[in-house]
Design an enzyme around this catalytic site. Structure first.
Site, PDB file in Angstrom:
ATOM      1  N   LYS A 191     126.431 -45.324  43.928  1.00  0.00           N
ATOM      2  CA  LYS A 191     127.469 -44.147  43.769  1.00  0.00           C
ATOM      3  C   LYS A 191     126.525 -43.402  44.625  1.00  0.00           C
ATOM      4  CE  LYS A 191     126.372 -44.529  38.982  1.00  0.00           C
ATOM      5  NZ  LYS A 191     126.030 -44.594  37.699  1.00  0.00           N
TER       6      LYS A 191
ATOM      7  N   ASP B  67     130.379 -51.013  39.986  1.00  0.00           N
ATOM      8  CA  ASP B  67     129.081 -50.443  39.229  1.00  0.00           C
ATOM      9  C   ASP B  67     129.652 -49.714  37.378  1.00  0.00           C
ATOM     10  OD1 ASP B  67     126.283 -49.157  38.403  1.00  0.00           O
ATOM     11  OD2 ASP B  67     127.910 -46.661  38.700  1.00  0.00           O
TER      12      ASP B  67
ATOM     13  N   SER C 230     122.500 -49.235  41.086  1.00  0.00           N
ATOM     14  CA  SER C 230     123.798 -48.240  40.022  1.00  0.00           C
ATOM     15  C   SER C 230     123.999 -47.087  40.140  1.00  0.00           C
ATOM     16  CB  SER C 230     123.652 -48.497  38.789  1.00  0.00           C
ATOM     17  OG  SER C 230     123.906 -47.603  37.774  1.00  0.00           O
TER      18      SER C 230
ATOM     19  N   ARG D 171     126.534 -53.514  31.229  1.00  0.00           N
ATOM     20  CA  ARG D 171     124.756 -53.317  31.228  1.00  0.00           C
ATOM     21  C   ARG D 171     124.281 -53.026  29.060  1.00  0.00           C
ATOM     22  NH1 ARG D 171     122.998 -50.774  35.421  1.00  0.00           N
ATOM     23  NH2 ARG D 171     121.591 -50.005  34.440  1.00  0.00           N
TER      24      ARG D 171
ATOM     25  N   HIS E  17     120.074 -36.536  41.581  1.00  0.00           N
ATOM     26  CA  HIS E  17     120.540 -36.947  40.460  1.00  0.00           C
ATOM     27  C   HIS E  17     119.852 -37.709  39.704  1.00  0.00           C
ATOM     28  CE1 HIS E  17     123.870 -40.477  38.717  1.00  0.00           C
ATOM     29  NE2 HIS E  17     122.418 -40.866  38.209  1.00  0.00           N
TER      30      HIS E  17
END
Ligand code: URA
Length: 441
Positions: free
Chosen positions: A187, A161, A183, A168, A82
């Site tokens: 995930k 999230d 966040s 946000r 990620h």
């Protein structure tokens, strides 16, 4: 318990309890806590920060707000990667096939572009027919059969999230270490893989602008992952200029195809090797990052990584002719040259501005509802440290709308600084953080 008291407590800089964090996350997800109270608390968190314990509790509350995918029916160690978000960051498209071609299962849930940063799903949708919305079983079957699947996050994964991130994004509370760590890790943990490599970006195009903050974010995420039995490593990489040359969906797919044909830009390949070699170590395919690099170079050179790309695209209903003949990918009607007004060296290219220029052309979303122009974007001709003469081409704008091209031209000119030669060598990877160590290069 009342939201008012929780907001007040954080406003005064006090530590929230696990129960208070859960009350907020669960209440907001169910629609019982209104946006205005959630926004106030997010801003208080942004300003007063969260302790490590609070960040872990926030991550767990968001993780438990939805389904946790069980990938145990896929044989072996499943890995995921990620990125914290960048400009021209097409690593997933290149790295996924490279790692899968080495035999390691890559099970990846990706996102869409956000603000000036691009998203893997949007890029993949430049390939005709490519299906990003897979159900859980299709996702698992694809990883089992092809060692690679990239799909959109289902609505059931970390719904807290999803809602909080959207809030946000419009309340100037994205770039906070605890909120980003919570966040991303909620995930990633929900998506079920056993091992995770995080690409923590730092620089003008990243959410983290400061190197020490990027290391802190990396450490926070690595600790959360490892505390929940996921082998997690973070690579801190440079986002002071776009990665590679192409920025924009179809343009980035084209550059990714080139990379898998062993004709990719040096920085993109180098980052794929840095991230991919760590994935291979975590997946126990190799015993050192050095060995991993060699294996990854081999599958690019012998064409196996490119073949894996074809197999992956076909498995998700994409038209492989778009890969074999990239000129079939969406192309813009106009290509405009941006020429240097000065002579000297490129001192900096503000990556966020390049991302904003691409966004203004339609490559990104102004609002959640915006329709993308998959053909639009920017291709840099020169990057930081290159020598330029007045009149040399700095970049090409690919667009379909003349007024948008004009706007992008102005933003792009402002993104470049031409001056004296940089004396510091540019670095692509600043360090690696794992459960035992923080290495700075
Ligand atoms: N990417 C995410 O998924 N979440 C953030 O908060 C920032 C980047």
């Amino acid at each position: 318990m009342r939201m008012y008291d929780i907001i007040m407590k954080k406003r005064e800089g006090k530590e929230l309890s696990k129960e208070e964090i859960e009350f907020f996350v669960n209440g907001y997800t169910k629609g019982e806590v209104p946006d205005y109270q959630a926004s106030a608390l997010l801003m208080a968190i942004f300003l007063k920060k969260m302790s490590k314990r609070e960040t872990v509790d926030l991550t767990k509350a968001m993780l438990n707000s939805g389904e946790i995918i069980d990938l145990s029916s896929i044989e072996g160690i499943k890995v995921d990667k990620h990125s914290t978000g960048g400009v021209g960051d097409k690593t997933s498209l290149v790295l996924g096939p490279m790692v899968a071609a080495c035999g390691l299962p890559v099970a990846k849930m990706s996102g869409r572009g956000l603000g000036h940063t691009g998203g893997t799903l949007d890029k993949l949708e430049s390939i005709k027919g490519f299906k990003v919305a897979l159900d859980k079983q299709e996702f698992i079957d694809n990883v089992n059969r092809h060692k690679l699947s990239i799909c959109s996050q289902t609505a059931d994964v970390a719904p807290a999230d999803k809602k909080l991130y959207a809030l946000r994004d419009v309340t100037a509370t994205v770039d906070n270490i605890s909120l980003i760590a919570g966040s991303i890790m909620s995930k990633k943990l929900a998506a079920g893989s056993n091992a995770i490599v995080l690409d923590v970006k730092v620089g003008s195009g990243a959410f983290m602008k400061d190197l020490d903050d990027a290391f802190e974010l990396a450490k926070e995420m690595v600790d959360i992952g490892n505390s929940m039995d996921r082998n997690t490593v973070a690579v801190i990489s440079n986002m002071d200029e776009p990665l590679g040359y192409a920025v924009g969906n179809a343009l980035e797919v084209k550059e990714s195809i080139d990379a898998l044909l062993n004709k990719g830009p040096e920085d993109l390949m180098e980052l794929c090797l840095a991230l991919g070699s760590r994935l291979l170590v975590l997946g126990e395919v190799v015993s050192s990052a050095e060995e991993g690099r060699k294996k990854l170079i081999e599958v690019v050179e012998n064409g196996k990584a490119y073949e894996k790309l074809l197999e992956f695209v076909e498995s998700q209903n994409g038209d492989v002719d778009y890969i074999k003949t990239p000129s079939k990918l969406p192309t813009a009607n106009h290509i405009v040259e941006i020429k240097s007004k000065d002579s000297g060296y490129i001192k900096s290219i503000n990556a966020e501005d390049v991302g904003k220029a691409a966004l203004s052309l339609g490559a990104g979303r102004e609002t959640k509802e915006s329709k993308l122009d998959l053909s639009a974007g920017i291709v840099l001709a020169k990057k930081i440290d290159a020598k330029v003469e007045k009149g040399d081409i700095l970049a090409y704008i690919h667009g379909n709308d003349k007024s948008k091209i004009e706007e992008a031209t102005q933003i792009l000119y402002d993104a470049y600084t031409i001056g004296a030669k940089n004396t510091n060598a540019k670095k692509l990877v600043f360090g690696v953080v794992d459960s035992n160590d923080i290495k700075r290069f």
